[in-house]
Design an enzyme around this catalytic site. Structure first.
Site, PDB file in Angstrom:
ATOM      1  N   ARG A  47       0.849  -1.205   0.000  1.00 20.97           N
ATOM      2  CA  ARG A  47       0.000   0.000   0.000  1.00 20.97           C
ATOM      3  C   ARG A  47       0.880   1.249   0.000  1.00 20.97           C
ATOM      4  O   ARG A  47       0.584   2.226  -0.686  1.00 20.97           O
ATOM      5  CB  ARG A  47      -0.944  -0.003   1.218  1.00 20.97           C
ATOM      6  CG  ARG A  47      -1.992  -1.104   1.168  1.00 20.97           C
ATOM      7  CD  ARG A  47      -3.061  -0.925   2.233  1.00 20.97           C
ATOM      8  NE  ARG A  47      -2.559  -1.087   3.597  1.00 20.97           N
ATOM      9  CZ  ARG A  47      -2.481  -2.251   4.250  1.00 20.97           C
ATOM     10  NH1 ARG A  47      -2.871  -3.370   3.648  1.00 20.97           N
ATOM     11  NH2 ARG A  47      -2.015  -2.315   5.487  1.00 20.97           N
ATOM     12  N   LYS A 220     -19.475  16.513  -2.545  1.00 22.58           N
ATOM     13  CA  LYS A 220     -19.016  15.413  -3.413  1.00 22.58           C
ATOM     14  C   LYS A 220     -20.191  14.480  -3.656  1.00 22.58           C
ATOM     15  O   LYS A 220     -20.389  13.503  -2.927  1.00 22.58           O
ATOM     16  CB  LYS A 220     -17.849  14.682  -2.735  1.00 22.58           C
ATOM     17  CG  LYS A 220     -17.405  13.421  -3.459  1.00 22.58           C
ATOM     18  CD  LYS A 220     -16.071  12.919  -2.970  1.00 22.58           C
ATOM     19  CE  LYS A 220     -15.712  11.611  -3.640  1.00 22.58           C
ATOM     20  NZ  LYS A 220     -14.331  11.213  -3.448  1.00 22.58           N
TER      21      LYS A 220
HETATM   22  P1  13P Z   1     -15.016   6.519  -6.574  1.00 23.86           P
HETATM   23  O1  13P Z   1     -14.701   7.684  -7.493  1.00 23.86           O
HETATM   24  O2  13P Z   1     -14.301   5.265  -6.922  1.00 23.86           O
HETATM   25  O3  13P Z   1     -16.502   6.362  -6.375  1.00 23.86           O
HETATM   26  O4  13P Z   1     -14.411   6.896  -5.156  1.00 23.86           O
HETATM   27  C1  13P Z   1     -14.615   8.144  -4.650  1.00 23.86           C
HETATM   28  C2  13P Z   1     -14.714   8.074  -3.178  1.00 23.86           C
HETATM   29  O5  13P Z   1     -14.029   8.774  -2.476  1.00 23.86           O
HETATM   30  C3  13P Z   1     -15.697   7.150  -2.599  1.00 23.86           C
HETATM   31  O6  13P Z   1     -15.864   7.430  -1.249  1.00 23.86           O
END
Ligand code: 13P
Length: 341
Positions: A47, A220
């Site tokens: 990781r 988001k």
């Molecule tokens: P994804 O763009 O793969 O959906 O991931 C964004 C993210 O931070 C999910 O919590």
């Protein structure tokens, strides 16, 4: 510097034209799932190596303004011994962190989820701050079925996001508020639009009750999409139109940035959809950009395949997706740019 000045300067650095956020905050079970197809064991060292590759990729600072890290990464360093957050900050990329502790079922409310992690959050934020963290992320999850999410589930999750955001702002940390309506299922575009609108309305009502300053947060959200098992393929222009209709109805103009999650879309579709929004809706009050995990990292993982000799190739794959999404933020992406690269 006052807390308000601190929050504002972080927002100015994160919300920049042609730039978006890299989500590299996969929890231990999630990163193990991402590594499995490339036959790479999810050890601490693997990781560290993978996230070093991501964070030190040459040129990404032109398109990436912030990176969301997982807690473990804060204690990890590059091969030269530089803390990974510091490696980002030196290039002008703002380090952030996922602070939620994952989701589980909302008790006595079948089909609804709730996210954990508020206990002790204020103390954790103070510690993260000493390591250079300037923003945080919390994700609430909504699964669409015939009966879910329920009004009660939507209200409980909104309360969590608002409490988290208020605690972050009280400590000078910019909160990314992430409500994810999942793509799983065979529901229609209209059903996703209806749920996303209700979820976001409830969230902004809760943020107001909790005195969260909208100018100092980033939303988001999911794009409004038909379920992944839905048979009708919808064009990017229609996804853009429906997503913007929902956002205009729900997100106050005071919010500076909306950075979409990719949610399982292919890298190309995630870029094309963002581009359609910025091309067709250039005069919206917020900056529309990306905060992608899978849509930025999928080609990188494939190129890397866990092998040190592939690091440069994998970094080029990240730079390419970052550049194309940066173009999509400006409404200047063309599908032909995929192959000419
Ligand atoms: P994804 O763009 O793969 O959906 O991931 C964004 C993210 O931070 C999910 O919590």
């Amino acid at each position: 510097m006052t807390i308000a000045d601190e929050l504002q300067s972080t927002i100015v650095q994160m919300v920049q034209p042609g730039k978006g956020i890299l989500a590299a905050d996969e929890s231990l079970p999630t990163i193990a799932r991402r590594f499995a197809p490339i036959h790479t064991e999810s050890t601490g060292e693997n990781r560290r190596a993978y996230r070093t590759l991501l964070f030190t990729a040459p040129g990404i600072e032109d398109y990436i303004s912030g990176v969301i890290e997982f807690e473990e990464t804060l204690a990890q360093t590059t091969d030269e011994g530089t803390p990974l957050s510091e490696a980002l900050a030196r290039r002008g990329i703002v380090p952030g962190i996922k602070v939620d502790r994952g989701k589980g079922p909302l008790a006595l409310s079948p089909g609804d989820f709730i996210t954990y992690g508020l206990d002790g959050l204020a103390e954790r934020l103070q510690q993260y701050k000493t390591r250079g963290t300037r923003f945080a992320k919390w994700r609430e999850v909504y699964a669409i079925s015939k009966h879910s999410p329920t009004a009660h589930g939507i209200s409980a999750s909104a309360e969590m996001l608002a409490r988290y955001a208020a605690i972050c702002q009280a400590h000078g940390i910019v909160p990314i508020v992430e409500p994810e309506v999942l793509m799983d299922g065979d529901h229609s575009l209209a059903r996703c639009a209806e749920i996303t609108e209700t979820v976001q309305k409830e969230i902004f009502y809760a943020l107001h009750r909790h005195h969260v300053v909208l100018e100092h947060m980033i939303l988001k959200p999911n794009m409004v999409l038909p379920g992944s098992a839905h048979t009708v393929k919808v064009r990017a222009e229609e996804i853009a139109a429906v997503t913007l209709r929902v956002l205009k109805r729900t997100v106050p103009a005071a919010v500076p940035g909306i950075n979409f999650l990719s949610g399982g879309l292919s890298p190309e579709d995630a870029t094309a959809n963002l581009n359609a929004m910025n091309t067709n809706f250039p005069h919206v009050p917020w900056q529309l950009s990306f905060s992608y995990g899978r849509a930025l990292q999928q080609p990188v993982l494939q190129a890397w395949s866990g092998k040190p000799e592939n690091v440069a190739l994998a970094q080029q794959a990240l730079l390419k997706r970052a550049r194309l999404n940066g173009a999509a933020q400006r409404g200047k992406y063309l599908p032909s740019m995929e192959s000419s690269d």
